[in-house]
Design an enzyme around this catalytic site. Structure first.
Site, PDB file in Angstrom:
ATOM      1  N   LYS A  81       8.043 -55.969  -0.985  1.00 29.05           N
ATOM      2  CA  LYS A  81       8.763 -56.677   0.066  1.00 29.05           C
ATOM      3  C   LYS A  81       9.766 -55.694   0.665  1.00 29.05           C
ATOM      4  O   LYS A  81      10.165 -54.722   0.023  1.00 29.05           O
ATOM      5  CB  LYS A  81       9.509 -57.871  -0.548  1.00 29.05           C
ATOM      6  CG  LYS A  81       9.897 -58.933   0.426  1.00 29.05           C
ATOM      7  CD  LYS A  81       8.830 -59.993   0.576  1.00 29.05           C
ATOM      8  CE  LYS A  81       9.241 -61.029   1.605  1.00 29.05           C
ATOM      9  NZ  LYS A  81       8.240 -62.091   1.750  1.00 29.05           N
ATOM     10  N   GLY A 181       7.586 -82.772   6.444  1.00 28.75           N
ATOM     11  CA  GLY A 181       7.685 -81.586   7.302  1.00 28.75           C
ATOM     12  C   GLY A 181       6.402 -81.378   8.087  1.00 28.75           C
ATOM     13  O   GLY A 181       5.321 -81.222   7.510  1.00 28.75           O
ATOM     14  N   GLY A 183       5.796 -78.989  10.566  1.00 21.97           N
ATOM     15  CA  GLY A 183       5.836 -77.736  11.321  1.00 21.97           C
ATOM     16  C   GLY A 183       4.457 -77.114  11.372  1.00 21.97           C
ATOM     17  O   GLY A 183       3.435 -77.813  11.404  1.00 21.97           O
ATOM     18  N   ASN A 184       4.414 -75.792  11.346  1.00 24.59           N
ATOM     19  CA  ASN A 184       3.134 -75.078  11.450  1.00 24.59           C
ATOM     20  C   ASN A 184       2.166 -75.510  10.363  1.00 24.59           C
ATOM     21  O   ASN A 184       1.006 -75.813  10.635  1.00 24.59           O
ATOM     22  CB  ASN A 184       3.388 -73.569  11.329  1.00 24.59           C
ATOM     23  CG  ASN A 184       4.215 -73.082  12.501  1.00 24.59           C
ATOM     24  OD1 ASN A 184       3.963 -73.454  13.639  1.00 24.59           O
ATOM     25  ND2 ASN A 184       5.204 -72.252  12.219  1.00 24.59           N
ATOM     26  N   VAL A 185       2.630 -75.546   9.131  1.00 26.10           N
ATOM     27  CA  VAL A 185       1.738 -75.866   8.009  1.00 26.10           C
ATOM     28  C   VAL A 185       1.475 -77.371   7.941  1.00 26.10           C
ATOM     29  O   VAL A 185       0.325 -77.814   7.890  1.00 26.10           O
ATOM     30  CB  VAL A 185       2.343 -75.368   6.668  1.00 26.10           C
ATOM     31  CG1 VAL A 185       1.475 -75.793   5.501  1.00 26.10           C
ATOM     32  CG2 VAL A 185       2.500 -73.851   6.683  1.00 26.10           C
TER      33      VAL A 185
HETATM   34  P1  NAD Z   1       8.166 -74.719  10.176  1.00 25.45           P
HETATM   35  O1  NAD Z   1       9.543 -74.298  10.398  1.00 25.45           O
HETATM   36  O2  NAD Z   1       7.150 -74.589  11.264  1.00 25.45           O
HETATM   37  O3  NAD Z   1       8.137 -76.265   9.707  1.00 25.45           O
HETATM   38  C1  NAD Z   1       9.072 -76.873   8.889  1.00 25.45           C
HETATM   39  C2  NAD Z   1       9.208 -78.325   9.368  1.00 25.45           C
HETATM   40  O4  NAD Z   1       9.997 -79.044   8.426  1.00 25.45           O
HETATM   41  C3  NAD Z   1       9.905 -78.469  10.724  1.00 25.45           C
HETATM   42  O5  NAD Z   1       9.127 -79.286  11.573  1.00 25.45           O
HETATM   43  C4  NAD Z   1      11.242 -79.117  10.356  1.00 25.45           C
HETATM   44  O6  NAD Z   1      11.737 -79.953  11.387  1.00 25.45           O
HETATM   45  C5  NAD Z   1      10.853 -79.906   9.130  1.00 25.45           C
HETATM   46  N1  NAD Z   1      11.970 -80.280   8.263  1.00 25.45           N
HETATM   47  C6  NAD Z   1      13.065 -79.561   7.914  1.00 25.45           C
HETATM   48  N2  NAD Z   1      13.845 -80.253   7.089  1.00 25.45           N
HETATM   49  C7  NAD Z   1      13.227 -81.439   6.878  1.00 25.45           C
HETATM   50  C8  NAD Z   1      13.540 -82.597   6.111  1.00 25.45           C
HETATM   51  N3  NAD Z   1      14.651 -82.661   5.374  1.00 25.45           N
HETATM   52  N4  NAD Z   1      12.694 -83.639   6.132  1.00 25.45           N
HETATM   53  C9  NAD Z   1      11.566 -83.595   6.873  1.00 25.45           C
HETATM   54  N5  NAD Z   1      11.225 -82.531   7.619  1.00 25.45           N
HETATM   55  C10 NAD Z   1      12.035 -81.468   7.618  1.00 25.45           C
HETATM   56  O7  NAD Z   1       7.658 -73.925   8.862  1.00 25.45           O
HETATM   57  P2  NAD Z   1       6.179 -73.717   8.336  1.00 25.45           P
HETATM   58  O8  NAD Z   1       5.683 -72.387   8.764  1.00 25.45           O
HETATM   59  O9  NAD Z   1       5.346 -74.930   8.611  1.00 25.45           O
HETATM   60  O10 NAD Z   1       6.444 -73.607   6.774  1.00 25.45           O
HETATM   61  C11 NAD Z   1       6.737 -74.757   6.005  1.00 25.45           C
HETATM   62  C12 NAD Z   1       6.933 -74.357   4.549  1.00 25.45           C
HETATM   63  O11 NAD Z   1       5.773 -73.690   4.067  1.00 25.45           O
HETATM   64  C13 NAD Z   1       8.088 -73.388   4.317  1.00 25.45           C
HETATM   65  O12 NAD Z   1       8.653 -73.667   3.063  1.00 25.45           O
HETATM   66  C14 NAD Z   1       7.394 -72.033   4.265  1.00 25.45           C
HETATM   67  O13 NAD Z   1       8.142 -71.097   3.532  1.00 25.45           O
HETATM   68  C15 NAD Z   1       6.110 -72.406   3.569  1.00 25.45           C
HETATM   69  N6  NAD Z   1       4.994 -71.477   3.815  1.00 25.45           N
HETATM   70  C16 NAD Z   1       4.508 -71.289   5.065  1.00 25.45           C
HETATM   71  C17 NAD Z   1       3.436 -70.442   5.290  1.00 25.45           C
HETATM   72  C18 NAD Z   1       2.842 -70.263   6.653  1.00 25.45           C
HETATM   73  O14 NAD Z   1       1.693 -69.784   6.744  1.00 25.45           O
HETATM   74  N7  NAD Z   1       3.520 -70.639   7.723  1.00 25.45           N
HETATM   75  C19 NAD Z   1       2.860 -69.750   4.189  1.00 25.45           C
HETATM   76  C20 NAD Z   1       3.371 -69.967   2.908  1.00 25.45           C
HETATM   77  C21 NAD Z   1       4.440 -70.841   2.733  1.00 25.45           C
END
Ligand code: NAD
Length: 373
Positions: A81, A181, A183-185
């Protein structure tokens, strides 16, 4: 605490590189934790660390985490990292990332970088100008682009493995899943779950996102403060970390915790608590490895189909974790660590770096030679 003391305290790292360039304002640290299985891969975080010590502790901790993640995912990758000290909103420049890229290049493929918190695909384009040892570059440059659909697909496979183990069924038809949540995932996961016939309840602090999921997939919406303790079969945390904590634990009504978020356990002991309560926990770094698998495919010459196929592996990886948990009578988060350590020990030997050996000559990585400019 002195630097070497800190390094010793935070794991058995092979190499820690301090990168400094006064002219462009670069202060960065690259930590290579372990290359027994292959080159150390892990993103570059840019953050306004209060002290150099904080930056060092962060990079040591995160790089060790990557060793375990890659090992448990069954990939030929080690853990590394990087952190850049600075404000991602103010301190970025082409020169900064190119100077950083030159440092990455000097390691000759022992460390491969990618984007992380505070850095973007665009920043990685600058890094790519100086080194081929970077992943997560834009699709147009032969990269894999946004990893989240692959993370979500791996998470779906992990939910299937957990449901099979806990509820004894191969199908998600009628299984009640609460997704925290969107978001993207989370949003991709909802799409995949609905296709599988699961009954999906969702929550997000952003009401635009919940509305979209309700209208597009017919998901039931509840408040963000209710979702974690709602009555469901599977709780899928896909927001921020530390969602399993002293406050939420006694109120959980789910049978399985399986979602894509990082660092779901507020503290390590909370994994033991889940086991005591009879809740099956899919360890976060095992179930959310789809994004890492996706960038790994980038190293082989990228194909989206191949990346999706690779994420199916999450199913077997989790089944292995559940088996070790049963075999050794330990909680699943401990079983995941054991799985990762056993593989490193078998294949490379956690300490073999002391003899200057790495498992695989990095120059044999096909794409790296392809990408040499
Ligand atoms: P993101 O920021 O796109 O989505 C996070 C979502 O969670 C947002 O829509 C936000 O509004 C919502 N949120 C925040 N606090 C909240 C709460 N208290 N209650 C309900 N919703 C809430 O992030 P992402 O890329 O979707 O990643 C989500 C998680 O997955 C993170 O923990 C990230 O570290 C992990 N992750 C992501 C990836 C990836 O490929 N993007 C890979 C491995 C791990």
């Amino acid at each position: 605490m002195f630097t070497f003391e800190l390094i010793e305290k935070h794991g058995d790292h092979e190499e820690v590189i301090f990168c400094h360039n006064r002219e462009v304002g670069l202060k960065a640290i690259i930590a290579i934790h372990n290359t027994s299985l292959g080159p150390a891969l892990g993103g570059t975080r840019m953050w306004t660390y209060a002290t150099e010590q904080d930056a060092l502790i962060d990079v040591l901790r995160l790089s060790k985490g990557m060793t375990y993640k890659a090992s448990a995912a069954g990939l030929n990758l080690g853990g590394g990292k990087a952190v850049i000290m600075g404000n991602p909103k103010k301190d970025k420049s082409e020169a900064l990332f190119r100077a950083f890229g030159a440092y990455v290049n000097s390691l000759k493929g022992k460390y491969i970088t990618a984007e992380d918190v505070g850095t973007t695909v665009h920043d990685m384009e600058y890094v790519f100008m100086e080194t081929p040892y970077v992943t997560g570059i834009p699709v147009a440059l032969g990269g894999s682009g946004d990893p989240s659909p692959y993370t979500a697909h791996g998470t779906l496979m992990g939910i299937k493995a957990a449901v099979k183990t806990k509820l004894g069924t191969d199908s998600l038809q009628g299984v009640r899943v609460a997704v925290q949540g969107l978001g993207n995932v989370g949003s991709h996961l909802v799409e995949y779950l609905v296709k599988e016939g699961a009954i999906v309840t969702v929550a997000d602090i952003d009401t635009e996102k919940t509305k979209a999921m309700a209208s597009r997939y017919g998901a039931k919406v509840i408040g963000p403060e209710e979702i974690v303790t709602s009555d469901c079969d599977v709780l899928a945390p896909c927001a921020l970390g530390a969602i399993i904590n002293d406050e939420t634990l006694p109120k959980l009504k789910c049978k399985v915790v399986a979602g894509g978020a990082n660092n779901q356990l507020a503290e390590y002991r909370h994994g033991d608590n889940l086991m005591e309560m009879g809740i099956l926990y899919a360890p976060d770094y095992v179930i959310n490895a789809g994004g890492l698998m996706n960038v790994f495919v980038e190293l082989e010459g990228y194909s989206s189909d191949r990346a999706f196929e690779k994420t199916n592996q999450v199913y077997d990886n989790l089944m292995n974790v559940f088996q070790i948990s049963k075999r050794d009578n330990i909680a699943t988060h401990r079983a995941a660590d054991r799985l990762a350590e056993e593989r490193i020990r078998k294949i490379g030997g956690l300490r073999q770096h002391h003899h200057g050996r790495t498992a695989r000559p990095f120059s044999t990585l096909k794409e790296m030679t392809n990408r040499q400019k």
